[in-house]
Write a protein that holds these residues in place. Sequence first.
Motif, PDB file in Angstrom:
ATOM      1  N   LEU A   1       0.840  -1.205   0.000  1.00  0.00           N
ATOM      2  CA  LEU A   1       0.000   0.000   0.000  1.00  0.00           C
ATOM      3  C   LEU A   1       0.868   1.246   0.000  1.00  0.00           C
ATOM      4  N   ALA A   2       1.911   1.244   0.814  1.00  0.00           N
ATOM      5  CA  ALA A   2       2.772   2.419   0.934  1.00  0.00           C
ATOM      6  C   ALA A   2       3.515   2.707  -0.363  1.00  0.00           C
ATOM      7  N   LEU A   3       3.920   1.663  -1.084  1.00  0.00           N
ATOM      8  CA  LEU A   3       4.607   1.880  -2.361  1.00  0.00           C
ATOM      9  C   LEU A   3       3.681   2.597  -3.340  1.00  0.00           C
ATOM     10  N   GLY A   4       2.404   2.198  -3.359  1.00  0.00           N
ATOM     11  CA  GLY A   4       1.429   2.905  -4.185  1.00  0.00           C
ATOM     12  C   GLY A   4       1.218   4.323  -3.707  1.00  0.00           C
ATOM     13  N   CYS A   5       1.209   4.510  -2.399  1.00  0.00           N
ATOM     14  CA  CYS A   5       1.030   5.851  -1.834  1.00  0.00           C
ATOM     15  C   CYS A   5       2.138   6.793  -2.287  1.00  0.00           C
ATOM     16  N   MET A   6       3.352   6.275  -2.400  1.00  0.00           N
ATOM     17  CA  MET A   6       4.472   7.104  -2.847  1.00  0.00           C
ATOM     18  C   MET A   6       4.239   7.592  -4.277  1.00  0.00           C
ATOM     19  N   VAL A   7       3.753   6.697  -5.138  1.00  0.00           N
ATOM     20  CA  VAL A   7       3.414   7.095  -6.503  1.00  0.00           C
ATOM     21  C   VAL A   7       2.288   8.125  -6.480  1.00  0.00           C
ATOM     22  N   GLY A   8       1.279   7.867  -5.632  1.00  0.00           N
ATOM     23  CA  GLY A   8       0.141   8.769  -5.529  1.00  0.00           C
ATOM     24  C   GLY A   8       0.531  10.174  -5.126  1.00  0.00           C
ATOM     25  N   CYS A   9       1.497  10.294  -4.233  1.00  0.00           N
ATOM     26  CA  CYS A   9       1.951  11.617  -3.795  1.00  0.00           C
ATOM     27  C   CYS A   9       2.568  12.403  -4.948  1.00  0.00           C
ATOM     28  N   VAL A  10       3.371  11.723  -5.758  1.00  0.00           N
ATOM     29  CA  VAL A  10       4.006  12.381  -6.900  1.00  0.00           C
ATOM     30  C   VAL A  10       2.948  12.830  -7.904  1.00  0.00           C
ATOM     31  N   VAL A  11       2.020  11.927  -8.213  1.00  0.00           N
ATOM     32  CA  VAL A  11       0.953  12.248  -9.163  1.00  0.00           C
ATOM     33  C   VAL A  11       0.084  13.394  -8.632  1.00  0.00           C
ATOM     34  N   ALA A  12      -0.254  13.322  -7.339  1.00  0.00           N
ATOM     35  CA  ALA A  12      -1.150  14.316  -6.747  1.00  0.00           C
ATOM     36  C   ALA A  12      -0.562  15.713  -6.795  1.00  0.00           C
ATOM     37  N   GLY A  13       0.720  15.845  -6.487  1.00  0.00           N
ATOM     38  CA  GLY A  13       1.339  17.159  -6.486  1.00  0.00           C
ATOM     39  C   GLY A  13       1.280  17.819  -7.852  1.00  0.00           C
ATOM     40  N   LYS A  14       1.567  17.043  -8.903  1.00  0.00           N
ATOM     41  CA  LYS A  14       1.546  17.595 -10.253  1.00  0.00           C
ATOM     42  C   LYS A  14       0.127  17.944 -10.685  1.00  0.00           C
ATOM     43  N   LEU A  15      -0.818  17.045 -10.418  1.00  0.00           N
ATOM     44  CA  LEU A  15      -2.212  17.310 -10.783  1.00  0.00           C
ATOM     45  C   LEU A  15      -2.752  18.531 -10.038  1.00  0.00           C
ATOM     46  N   ALA A  16      -2.447  18.597  -8.730  1.00  0.00           N
ATOM     47  CA  ALA A  16      -2.983  19.675  -7.901  1.00  0.00           C
ATOM     48  C   ALA A  16      -2.457  21.031  -8.319  1.00  0.00           C
ATOM     49  N   ASP A  17      -1.181  21.104  -8.695  1.00  0.00           N
ATOM     50  CA  ASP A  17      -0.605  22.386  -9.080  1.00  0.00           C
ATOM     51  C   ASP A  17      -1.012  22.785 -10.502  1.00  0.00           C
ATOM     52  N   GLN A  18      -1.212  21.801 -11.385  1.00  0.00           N
ATOM     53  CA  GLN A  18      -1.515  22.132 -12.773  1.00  0.00           C
ATOM     54  C   GLN A  18      -3.004  22.308 -13.034  1.00  0.00           C
ATOM     55  N   TYR A  19      -3.835  21.424 -12.456  1.00  0.00           N
ATOM     56  CA  TYR A  19      -5.265  21.420 -12.767  1.00  0.00           C
ATOM     57  C   TYR A  19      -6.159  21.857 -11.602  1.00  0.00           C
ATOM     58  N   GLY A  20      -5.612  21.941 -10.408  1.00  0.00           N
ATOM     59  CA  GLY A  20      -6.401  22.333  -9.256  1.00  0.00           C
ATOM     60  C   GLY A  20      -6.557  21.208  -8.255  1.00  0.00           C
ATOM     61  N   ARG A  21      -6.917  21.584  -7.014  1.00  0.00           N
ATOM     62  CA  ARG A  21      -7.045  20.593  -5.938  1.00  0.00           C
ATOM     63  C   ARG A  21      -8.260  19.695  -6.146  1.00  0.00           C
ATOM     64  N   ARG A  22      -9.370  20.277  -6.596  1.00  0.00           N
ATOM     65  CA  ARG A  22     -10.632  19.538  -6.718  1.00  0.00           C
ATOM     66  C   ARG A  22     -10.561  18.409  -7.752  1.00  0.00           C
ATOM     67  N   PRO A  23     -10.085  18.637  -8.993  1.00  0.00           N
ATOM     68  CA  PRO A  23      -9.986  17.535  -9.948  1.00  0.00           C
ATOM     69  C   PRO A  23      -9.088  16.404  -9.451  1.00  0.00           C
ATOM     70  N   ALA A  24      -7.999  16.768  -8.769  1.00  0.00           N
ATOM     71  CA  ALA A  24      -7.089  15.737  -8.256  1.00  0.00           C
ATOM     72  C   ALA A  24      -7.771  14.882  -7.194  1.00  0.00           C
ATOM     73  N   LEU A  25      -8.592  15.498  -6.331  1.00  0.00           N
ATOM     74  CA  LEU A  25      -9.337  14.739  -5.322  1.00  0.00           C
ATOM     75  C   LEU A  25     -10.329  13.783  -5.979  1.00  0.00           C
ATOM     76  N   MET A  26     -10.932  14.187  -7.090  1.00  0.00           N
ATOM     77  CA  MET A  26     -11.869  13.324  -7.795  1.00  0.00           C
ATOM     78  C   MET A  26     -11.160  12.103  -8.379  1.00  0.00           C
ATOM     79  N   VAL A  27      -9.983  12.296  -8.918  1.00  0.00           N
ATOM     80  CA  VAL A  27      -9.202  11.175  -9.450  1.00  0.00           C
ATOM     81  C   VAL A  27      -8.856  10.191  -8.335  1.00  0.00           C
ATOM     82  N   ALA A  28      -8.460  10.717  -7.167  1.00  0.00           N
ATOM     83  CA  ALA A  28      -8.118   9.853  -6.029  1.00  0.00           C
ATOM     84  C   ALA A  28      -9.303   8.984  -5.628  1.00  0.00           C
ATOM     85  N   ALA A  29     -10.491   9.561  -5.560  1.00  0.00           N
ATOM     86  CA  ALA A  29     -11.686   8.814  -5.169  1.00  0.00           C
ATOM     87  C   ALA A  29     -11.996   7.715  -6.174  1.00  0.00           C
TER      88      ALA A  29
END
Length: 450
Positions: A61-89
Amino acid sequence: MNAALTTSSAKTHYSLGISFISALGGYLFGFDFAVISGALPLLRGIFGLNAWWEGFMTGSLALGCMVGCVVAGKLADQYGRRPALMVAAGIFAASSVWMALSSSLSIFMLARFVAGIGVGMASMLSPLYIAEVSPAEIRGRNVAINQLTIVIGILITNLVNYALADNGPDAWRWMFGLGAVPSVAFLVGVIWLPESPRWLLQNGHTARGTAILQRIGGPVFADKTVADVNSAPAGQTNVSLSTLLEPGIRSAVGVGIGLAIFQQLCGINVVFNYTSTIFETVGANLDRQLFETVAIGLVNLVFTVVAMWQVDRLGRKPLMLTGAIGLTVLYVVIAMLLQNGATAGLLSVFVLLAIATYATSLAPVTWVLISEIFPNRVRGLASSVAILALWGSYFVLVFTFPILAETLGTYGPFWLYAAICLIGFVFVLRNVRETKGKTLEEMEDVFRPH
């Protein structure tokens, strides 16, 4: 006029409401964090796990979480916090069903890895979003809501695991599959959320950002926040890792990474993930082991509420110091109890005290600090790096525990965790500065070298 005084009760409730919805990402974190503890006794027999595979499966789970953190930072800064939260869900909902339908260990671990991507994204995005929509005077409490939903997720998952445990060898499939329910609820809730006003302001959407700020705290609060954001160093559309090494930023990044590593290597999460292993050592049967997971969840919930009440009163640093030294002492006692074959009842008392100490200090306050100490222009990337370090440390912790316990005895790792907590106490004492009551823009100067 102090902007804090202009935040009406109704607007505070609005800020609280959107914080709760965003914090449902924490519930998903709590679910996947806890579900393995109840399922592990069943999975050991089904997949024939030894200590190495048990640790790797738990840590996948943690290995996936590490990937998720990298993806989330880029999505959140480029497209916004809300779209990134939708992808996570969406990722979490799909992976929950996939884990439930797994036909082999390799498929299960791959699905758990993918679930980790969703959890990692939510673990970074939820507190980040909450910090950016909360007035300074209630930001600590609001961000701590994320920790509250984590522990609610842990408690409800432990109760469900306890109820399902006697339903045959396939009970673990239901344990994991039910994760789709909160995932869909989270996705529906995020659709209703406004975008982060600070992200909007930094990306040229001044009118939209101002309108959201007025709804959160009124016109005076909105005007002050817009002025603060505009007076802060200009936003960068393409921040890179080298940006985090700039003199005004690297000290905050160093503190964030250090706190993230400490929160995991302090060892408490082996209690959450390996409750059955620890209590089996003192002769507890499976029913008692699962009962202990429920007790841990209840104590965790009660004392997280206490932390929410205190984090904006006592401050961040005093709570962190108290937690670090408290866990140091309690781990020494737990190690001695395990080493000398104490009863399950006596061991339970000190395990629950450790959970209470962690829940009022390191657990919520670390997330609060990580969400608020970084400058606006790099908050997405810097938060990703810190939480990447957190999940990497979590993997090391849960992967090594079964191996260390098999080699040293179950008590052995707790001596190590006690030493780490003592080191963490010194780190916090020397490096963490109080951030209570400061706006996110004022954080620009808090961790800047003097």
